[in-house]
Design an enzyme around this catalytic site. Structure first.
Site, PDB file in Angstrom:
ATOM      1  N   GLN A  34      -3.315  38.772  21.744  1.00  0.00           N
ATOM      2  CA  GLN A  34      -2.067  38.005  21.735  1.00  0.00           C
ATOM      3  C   GLN A  34      -0.879  38.865  22.127  1.00  0.00           C
ATOM      4  O   GLN A  34      -0.864  40.069  21.892  1.00  0.00           O
ATOM      5  CB  GLN A  34      -1.853  37.347  20.373  1.00  0.00           C
ATOM      6  CG  GLN A  34      -1.606  38.308  19.232  1.00  0.00           C
ATOM      7  CD  GLN A  34      -1.380  37.572  17.914  1.00  0.00           C
ATOM      8  OE1 GLN A  34      -1.192  36.359  17.895  1.00  0.00           O
ATOM      9  NE2 GLN A  34      -1.410  38.302  16.815  1.00  0.00           N
ATOM     10  N   HIS A  61      -6.118  39.566  18.310  1.00  0.00           N
ATOM     11  CA  HIS A  61      -6.075  38.494  17.324  1.00  0.00           C
ATOM     12  C   HIS A  61      -7.432  38.435  16.617  1.00  0.00           C
ATOM     13  O   HIS A  61      -7.503  38.385  15.412  1.00  0.00           O
ATOM     14  CB  HIS A  61      -5.728  37.149  17.985  1.00  0.00           C
ATOM     15  CG  HIS A  61      -5.589  36.013  17.005  1.00  0.00           C
ATOM     16  ND1 HIS A  61      -5.058  34.792  17.328  1.00  0.00           N
ATOM     17  CD2 HIS A  61      -5.930  35.919  15.701  1.00  0.00           C
ATOM     18  CE1 HIS A  61      -5.069  33.999  16.261  1.00  0.00           C
ATOM     19  NE2 HIS A  61      -5.604  34.661  15.271  1.00  0.00           N
ATOM     20  N   PHE A 111      -4.708  40.120   7.234  1.00  0.00           N
ATOM     21  CA  PHE A 111      -5.083  39.593   8.545  1.00  0.00           C
ATOM     22  C   PHE A 111      -6.535  39.977   8.858  1.00  0.00           C
ATOM     23  O   PHE A 111      -7.368  39.141   9.228  1.00  0.00           O
ATOM     24  CB  PHE A 111      -4.124  40.200   9.578  1.00  0.00           C
ATOM     25  CG  PHE A 111      -4.247  39.690  10.997  1.00  0.00           C
ATOM     26  CD1 PHE A 111      -4.858  38.477  11.314  1.00  0.00           C
ATOM     27  CD2 PHE A 111      -3.710  40.452  12.047  1.00  0.00           C
ATOM     28  CE1 PHE A 111      -4.928  38.032  12.632  1.00  0.00           C
ATOM     29  CE2 PHE A 111      -3.780  40.008  13.361  1.00  0.00           C
ATOM     30  CZ  PHE A 111      -4.397  38.814  13.649  1.00  0.00           C
ATOM     31  N   HIS A 114      -8.987  38.118   6.722  1.00  0.00           N
ATOM     32  CA  HIS A 114      -9.159  36.743   7.193  1.00  0.00           C
ATOM     33  C   HIS A 114     -10.081  36.695   8.416  1.00  0.00           C
ATOM     34  O   HIS A 114     -10.995  35.870   8.498  1.00  0.00           O
ATOM     35  CB  HIS A 114      -7.792  36.151   7.539  1.00  0.00           C
ATOM     36  CG  HIS A 114      -7.869  34.861   8.297  1.00  0.00           C
ATOM     37  ND1 HIS A 114      -8.079  33.645   7.670  1.00  0.00           N
ATOM     38  CD2 HIS A 114      -7.805  34.587   9.629  1.00  0.00           C
ATOM     39  CE1 HIS A 114      -8.123  32.692   8.587  1.00  0.00           C
ATOM     40  NE2 HIS A 114      -7.960  33.236   9.784  1.00  0.00           N
ATOM     41  N   GLU A 115      -9.842  37.587   9.369  1.00  0.00           N
ATOM     42  CA  GLU A 115     -10.665  37.593  10.588  1.00  0.00           C
ATOM     43  C   GLU A 115     -12.121  37.909  10.258  1.00  0.00           C
ATOM     44  O   GLU A 115     -13.034  37.292  10.803  1.00  0.00           O
ATOM     45  CB  GLU A 115     -10.110  38.596  11.604  1.00  0.00           C
ATOM     46  CG  GLU A 115      -8.780  38.174  12.224  1.00  0.00           C
ATOM     47  CD  GLU A 115      -8.873  36.867  13.003  1.00  0.00           C
ATOM     48  OE1 GLU A 115      -9.784  36.718  13.837  1.00  0.00           O
ATOM     49  OE2 GLU A 115      -8.019  35.972  12.766  1.00  0.00           O
ATOM     50  N   LYS A 118     -13.628  34.787   8.194  1.00  0.00           N
ATOM     51  CA  LYS A 118     -13.793  33.564   8.973  1.00  0.00           C
ATOM     52  C   LYS A 118     -14.736  33.768  10.162  1.00  0.00           C
ATOM     53  O   LYS A 118     -15.620  32.963  10.399  1.00  0.00           O
ATOM     54  CB  LYS A 118     -12.429  33.074   9.476  1.00  0.00           C
ATOM     55  CG  LYS A 118     -12.528  31.809  10.297  1.00  0.00           C
ATOM     56  CD  LYS A 118     -11.192  31.130  10.483  1.00  0.00           C
ATOM     57  CE  LYS A 118     -11.366  29.868  11.328  1.00  0.00           C
ATOM     58  NZ  LYS A 118     -10.089  29.366  11.825  1.00  0.00           N
ATOM     59  N   HIS A 119     -14.538  34.850  10.905  1.00  0.00           N
ATOM     60  CA  HIS A 119     -15.303  35.029  12.163  1.00  0.00           C
ATOM     61  C   HIS A 119     -16.371  36.119  12.055  1.00  0.00           C
ATOM     62  O   HIS A 119     -17.507  35.930  12.475  1.00  0.00           O
ATOM     63  CB  HIS A 119     -14.348  35.380  13.303  1.00  0.00           C
ATOM     64  CG  HIS A 119     -13.281  34.364  13.536  1.00  0.00           C
ATOM     65  ND1 HIS A 119     -13.531  33.134  14.103  1.00  0.00           N
ATOM     66  CD2 HIS A 119     -11.951  34.381  13.250  1.00  0.00           C
ATOM     67  CE1 HIS A 119     -12.398  32.442  14.176  1.00  0.00           C
ATOM     68  NE2 HIS A 119     -11.419  33.174  13.663  1.00  0.00           N
TER      69      HIS A 119
END
Ligand code: NAG
Ligand code: NAG
Length: 444
Positions: A34, A61, A111, A114-115, A118-119
């Site tokens: 990003q 990102h 951050f 979270h990444e 989630k991924h």
């Protein structure tokens, strides 16, 4: 423990062997980078990380496992929590290359957590937590996007650059087409926000994005519809220009693809949109064999006929204007797929309209096709040596993603009479030379 208990235990161990090394359960990764300038230049607030204003560079990102169909797995393993200690050696690089911009200011761990959750947890079959973050960092360095863009004269200076130019610069730099996502600045201008690069399942090599994903990329087509045009060789050889049968010599007696042309509703069209991505036959080598049968050149444009020249012309003139939807391969493939789906000659013959030099009502021909696809095509005529109007090209209208037939928003030039000739398919080789000689003589 009884015999039964042993059995269950063994079975569990046996399954465990497989559970510990599953096949990867996704098809590819997106590396998403990003541009902080776009993240912060929206109505959404941004906050610099506690370590200070990030470098003027793209930031990671995430590295997102994805399915070919366009969906993705998420939050795959609640038991695999983010663990700072596993990435302690990467933290300084993460702060620099994967900076958080969310509010309130923080170091970035939220951050990254979270990444990962989630991924990252969906790619555990191929990499652990340390490898996940390490791979993303390596990929970002390898892509070197800012350098690629500035080398192509694309600078973060609030200036405007064409989407095509940005896409091509990256494509030339990394060898593969990226997806570009925009957001809006406060004046509602589109601005470069995120770049998606596809990565193989090992998380280390860039790859071409699966075509489905490219075609559903966030960029919309900047034209209104397509003409898909087929021509009847009989009308070329029986016209005033003369013809040149294809050298390969084994084309079927059938309509031949002319091309897939983007159009505006007002009757004009874009052409020759991009000099940086010209025709390259190596990109369609697997299609050439089919194209030599269905997309041949009868000397409408050049004698002796040369298919390669026709394909080159079609891509350079029309294909370069539809790169928001197609790359070279998918452009040519889409033509072949429609050719496979729609057998125009059969449709006409079914209605008793045969290529025997007879005359048929123009509406009769249009209706025969309308019966099958739901919409009337455009018909273009030329003249035979005696000045009779004859069936030359058929224009089928497709929506601007070339997925479905649509009502033609604009009907091409009405060059026909109310009754037109459906000329015979040209004779084979022995006659071809005299055919073209005859017709060129008769024009003088
Ligand atoms: C036709 O429409 C296109 C796209 O909206 C535009 O760029 C072009 O100037 C228009 N041409 C004419 C003759 O109106
Ligand atoms: C056809 O055109 C291509 C591209 O211009 C050229 O490379 C090729 O040699 C031509 N083939 C023949 C048979 O002339």
């Amino acid at each position: 423990m009884g015999a039964k208990g042993w059995f269950i235990l063994k079975l569990l161990m046996f399954q465990g062997l497989f559970v510990s090394r599953p096949q990867e359960d996704f098809d590819f990764f997106y590396l998403v980078l990003q541009w902080p300038g776009a993240y912060c230049d929206t109505t959404r607030a941004c906050c610099y990380p506690t370590s200070g204003k990030p470098a003027a560079d793209f930031g990671i990102h995430g590295l997102w496992p994805n399915y070919n169909g366009g969906s993705w797995p998420s939050n795959c393993d609640p038991d695999s929590q983010f663990d700072r200690s596993q990435i302690s050696d990467l933290v300084s690089s993460l702060k620099k290359n994967w900076p958080t911009l969310s509010c309130p200011s923080n170091e970035g761990f939220k951050f990254w957590e979270h990444e990962w959750e989630k991924h990252g947890t969906c790619s555990e079959s191929v990499m652990d937590q340390h490898e996940y973050f390490e791979n993303a960092l390596k990929l970002k360095e390898k892509a070197n996007l800012l350098q690629i863009l500035t080398n192509s004269g694309i600078n973060p200076d609030d200036g405007f650059y064409s989407l095509k130019k940005i896409t091509n610069a990256i494509k030339n730099g990394i060898g593969f087409t990226p997806g570009i996502e925009c957001n809006k600045d406060p004046e509602r201008n589109d601005q470069l926000h995120q770049i998606y690069i596809c990565v193989d399942t090992s998380g280390t090599e860039f790859i071409e994005c699966p075509s489905l994903v490219v075609s559903s990329s966030p960029t919309a087509p900047d034209f209104n519809f397509f003409y898909w045009v087929n021509y009847w060789p009989g009308a070329i050889c029986d016209s005033q220009k003369g013809c040149c049968p294809p050298t390969k010599g084994n084309t079927a007696s059938d309509f031949i693809i002319h091309g897939l042309w983007p159009q505006f509703n007002n009757g004009t069209w874009p052409a020759f949109c991009d000099q940086t991505n010209l025709f390259d036959i190596s990109k369609i080598s697997d299609l050439v064999c089919q194209m030599e049968k269905k997309w041949t050149e009868w000397g409408v444009w050049a004698c002796p006929s040369n298919e390669t020249n026709l394909w080159e012309h079609e891509w350079n003139k029309h294909g370069t204007c539809v790169q928001s939807i197609f790359d070279q391969h998918s452009y040519f493939l889409t033509n072949l797929k429609f050719r496979h789906k729609l057998n125009l000659l059969n449709i006409l013959i079914q209605k008793g309209i045969k290529p025997t030099d007879g005359f048929y009502g123009l509406d009769e021909i249009k209706n025969a096709i309308k019966c099958v696809i739901g919409f009337a095509p455009g018909i273009e005529c030329n003249e035979d040596v005696k000045g009779n109007k004859q069936l030359f090209q058929i224009y089928i209208c497709l929506d601007n993603y070339a997925k479905e037939f649509v009502e033609c928003p604009y009907v091409p030039d009405k060059s026909c009479a109310s009754k037109i000739k459906f000329p015979k398919f040209p004779e084979r080789d022995p006659l071809s030379e005299s055919l073209s000689v005859m017709s060129s003589v008769s024009t003088t």
